[in-house]
Structure formats: C-alpha cells, structure tokens
Design a protein around this motif. Structure first.
Motif, short mmCIF file in Angstrom:
data_model
loop_
_atom_site.label_atom_id
_atom_site.label_comp_id
_atom_site.label_asym_id
_atom_site.label_seq_id
_atom_site.Cartn_x
_atom_site.Cartn_y
_atom_site.Cartn_z
N GLY A 42 26.30 51.43 42.91
CA GLY A 42 27.58 51.59 42.23
C GLY A 42 28.01 53.03 42.09
O GLY A 42 29.20 53.36 42.15
N SER A 43 27.04 53.94 41.92
CA SER A 43 27.39 55.35 41.74
C SER A 43 27.90 55.97 43.03
O SER A 43 28.43 57.07 43.01
CB SER A 43 26.20 56.13 41.18
N ARG A 44 27.80 55.26 44.14
CA ARG A 44 28.39 55.73 45.39
C ARG A 44 29.91 55.60 45.37
O ARG A 44 30.60 56.21 46.16
CB ARG A 44 27.86 54.94 46.59
N PHE A 45 30.43 54.75 44.47
CA PHE A 45 31.86 54.49 44.40
C PHE A 45 32.57 55.25 43.29
O PHE A 45 33.79 55.35 43.30
CB PHE A 45 32.12 52.99 44.15
N ALA A 46 31.83 55.72 42.31
CA ALA A 46 32.48 56.31 41.13
C ALA A 46 31.78 57.59 40.70
O ALA A 46 30.56 57.71 40.82
CB ALA A 46 32.47 55.30 39.99
N ASP A 47 32.55 58.53 40.17
CA ASP A 47 32.01 59.79 39.70
C ASP A 47 31.31 59.66 38.35
O ASP A 47 30.43 60.43 38.02
CB ASP A 47 33.13 60.83 39.55
N SER A 48 31.72 58.69 37.57
CA SER A 48 31.24 58.56 36.21
C SER A 48 30.06 57.59 36.11
O SER A 48 30.20 56.40 36.38
CB SER A 48 32.38 58.06 35.30
N ASP A 49 28.91 58.13 35.69
CA ASP A 49 27.73 57.28 35.48
C ASP A 49 28.01 56.23 34.42
O ASP A 49 27.58 55.08 34.53
CB ASP A 49 26.52 58.12 35.06
N ASP A 50 28.73 56.63 33.37
CA ASP A 50 29.04 55.69 32.29
C ASP A 50 29.90 54.54 32.78
O ASP A 50 29.71 53.39 32.38
CB ASP A 50 29.74 56.41 31.12
N PHE A 51 30.86 54.84 33.65
CA PHE A 51 31.72 53.80 34.22
C PHE A 51 30.86 52.79 35.00
O PHE A 51 31.03 51.58 34.85
CB PHE A 51 32.78 54.43 35.13
N VAL A 52 29.94 53.29 35.82
CA VAL A 52 29.08 52.42 36.62
C VAL A 52 28.19 51.58 35.70
O VAL A 52 28.05 50.37 35.89
CB VAL A 52 28.23 53.23 37.62
N LYS A 53 27.61 52.22 34.68
CA LYS A 53 26.77 51.48 33.73
C LYS A 53 27.57 50.38 33.02
O LYS A 53 27.07 49.27 32.83
CB LYS A 53 26.17 52.44 32.70
N ASP A 54 28.81 50.70 32.64
CA ASP A 54 29.66 49.70 32.00
C ASP A 54 29.93 48.52 32.94
O ASP A 54 29.91 47.36 32.51
CB ASP A 54 30.99 50.31 31.55
N CYS A 55 30.18 48.83 34.20
CA CYS A 55 30.44 47.77 35.18
C CYS A 55 29.21 46.89 35.37
O CYS A 55 29.32 45.67 35.46
CB CYS A 55 30.89 48.37 36.52
N ILE A 56 28.03 47.50 35.44
CA ILE A 56 26.79 46.73 35.56
C ILE A 56 26.60 45.84 34.34
O ILE A 56 26.28 44.65 34.47
CB ILE A 56 25.57 47.67 35.76
N GLN A 57 26.84 46.41 33.18
CA GLN A 57 26.72 45.63 31.94
C GLN A 57 27.70 44.47 31.94
O GLN A 57 27.36 43.35 31.56
CB GLN A 57 26.96 46.55 30.74
N ASP A 58 28.92 44.72 32.41
CA ASP A 58 29.93 43.65 32.50
C ASP A 58 29.49 42.55 33.45
O ASP A 58 29.69 41.37 33.18
CB ASP A 58 31.28 44.21 32.96
N VAL A 59 28.91 42.94 34.59
CA VAL A 59 28.43 41.95 35.56
C VAL A 59 27.38 41.06 34.92
O VAL A 59 27.46 39.83 35.00
CB VAL A 59 27.87 42.64 36.83
N PHE A 60 26.39 41.66 34.26
CA PHE A 60 25.33 40.86 33.66
C PHE A 60 25.85 40.02 32.48
O PHE A 60 25.43 38.88 32.30
CB PHE A 60 24.14 41.74 33.24
N PHE A 61 26.77 40.57 31.72
CA PHE A 61 27.36 39.83 30.61
C PHE A 61 28.09 38.59 31.13
O PHE A 61 27.92 37.48 30.62
CB PHE A 61 28.31 40.74 29.82
#
Length: 193
Positions: A42-61
């Motif tokens: 995911g970090s290959r697509f976005a500059d923000s680590d927090d954004f990627v972490k939020d997206c991962i959390q959303d996927v699992f949620f």
C-alpha cells in the motif's frame, strides 16, 4: 511489531475459513500475518504511512463486518492486496476528485530486493543502475514487477489484484522485462569514487 513466522497457504486458507465462521483468533492471526505485507504494498501508492495504515484498518474492519458474506479465497494474500488497492484508490479519489483512478495513480518503487542484492553480491554501481532503470519504467510495469518478483504472485493473482485480465498481466510482465533488458544494455555503468 514483530514479523510472524512464515505460514503455509493451507494454514492461511484454514484461518480464512475459520475467520469467516466468526473465529476472532483466526481473524487476529490473519491481521498479524498480512498487515506488514499489505503496508509495504500500500505504501507504494501513497506518501502517507498513516493513510495506508487507515486503509488497512478499514479493509480488516470491513472484512470482519462482512465475514459471513465473503467468499472462500483461493489466495488470501491476493484477495487482501486487491481489497487494499481498491480501498486506497477509493479513498484517494475523495481527496483528488479530478484524478483518473486506474490510470493516474502513483506507484513508488523502492524494492527491498535492491538492499538484499547489495548485501549479497552486487556492487553499488550496479545497484544504482538498476534503481535508475526501475524508476524509469511506467507505474503499471513497476507494480507488476513488484507483485511478481517481490510478493511472488502468479499471473492469475496479479490479474486479480490489478483488476486486469491474465493476458494483460502476461503482456505487461513481458514488456517490463524487455524494457529492463533494453535499458540495462543501453545504460552506462556508474563508477563510485
């Protein structure tokens, strides 16, 4: 966070099945196994680590909330990578409404393989040459090389993740390798003094 021990695909499939049946321990195990690989991808697509972490959390949620309606995945990793990729594009589109999602995305290239190559055998000059060549490739070629050689995905699984047909994966992969070969032969060798 520590890196979990490698786990067989058979065990991952069993965890996925149990998670779909509502087993929280299996769900937690899947998160532990796949959070780091998903973050790297995911970090290959976005500059923000927090954004990627939020997206991962959303996927699992979302997975937990929809667990009873989710199909049994043949390859859990490909399923999760595709879900993350779609989530990132969907969330990014909310911020950049003028951007075309599939064709105008960014894919950052920093293969960890380069670090391993340096540590194993190759000199710094060859590594710099390889990095420059990889950076010159189009984003889809970078992504397909990453999924194939870094994540070890088959053409079928890459097609699933990138939402393209298998022939397109084959063509892009073939084109990418030809470009690498062509640029490698043309590119001058850098000498570090």
């Amino acid at each position: 966070m520590h890196s979990p021990q490698p786990i067989s695909n058979e065990n991952v499939i069993r965890l996925w099945h149990n998670f779909r049946m509502g087993d929280e321990c299996s769900y937690t195990s899947l998160m532990e196994i796949f959070t780091n690989p998903m973050f790297r991808y995911g970090s290959r697509f976005a500059d923000s680590d927090d954004f990627v972490k939020d997206c991962i959390q959303d996927v699992f949620f979302e997975l937990w909330n929809r667990r009873e309606r989710i199909r049994q995945a043949e390859c859990v990793k490909a399923y999760l990578f595709k879900a993350l990729r779609m989530r990132i594009f969907r969330e990014k589109s909310k911020w950049k409404l003028t951007e075309v999602l599939e064709e105008n995305y960014k894919f950052i290239i920093e293969f960890d393989v380069e670090v391993n190559i340096i540590q194993q055998e190759l000199s710094e000059e060859i590594c710099l040459k390889l990095k420059k060549i990889l950076e010159s490739l189009p984003k889809r070629q970078k992504e397909i090389l990453y999924l194939r050689f870094y994540e070890g995905m088959t053409q079928e699984k890459i097609a699933e993740v990138m939402n393209i047909n298998r022939q397109s994966v084959y063509n892009l992969l073939h084109e990418s390798i030809l470009c690498l070969r062509k640029y490698w032969l043309k590119s001058p060798v850098y000498y570090c003094l």
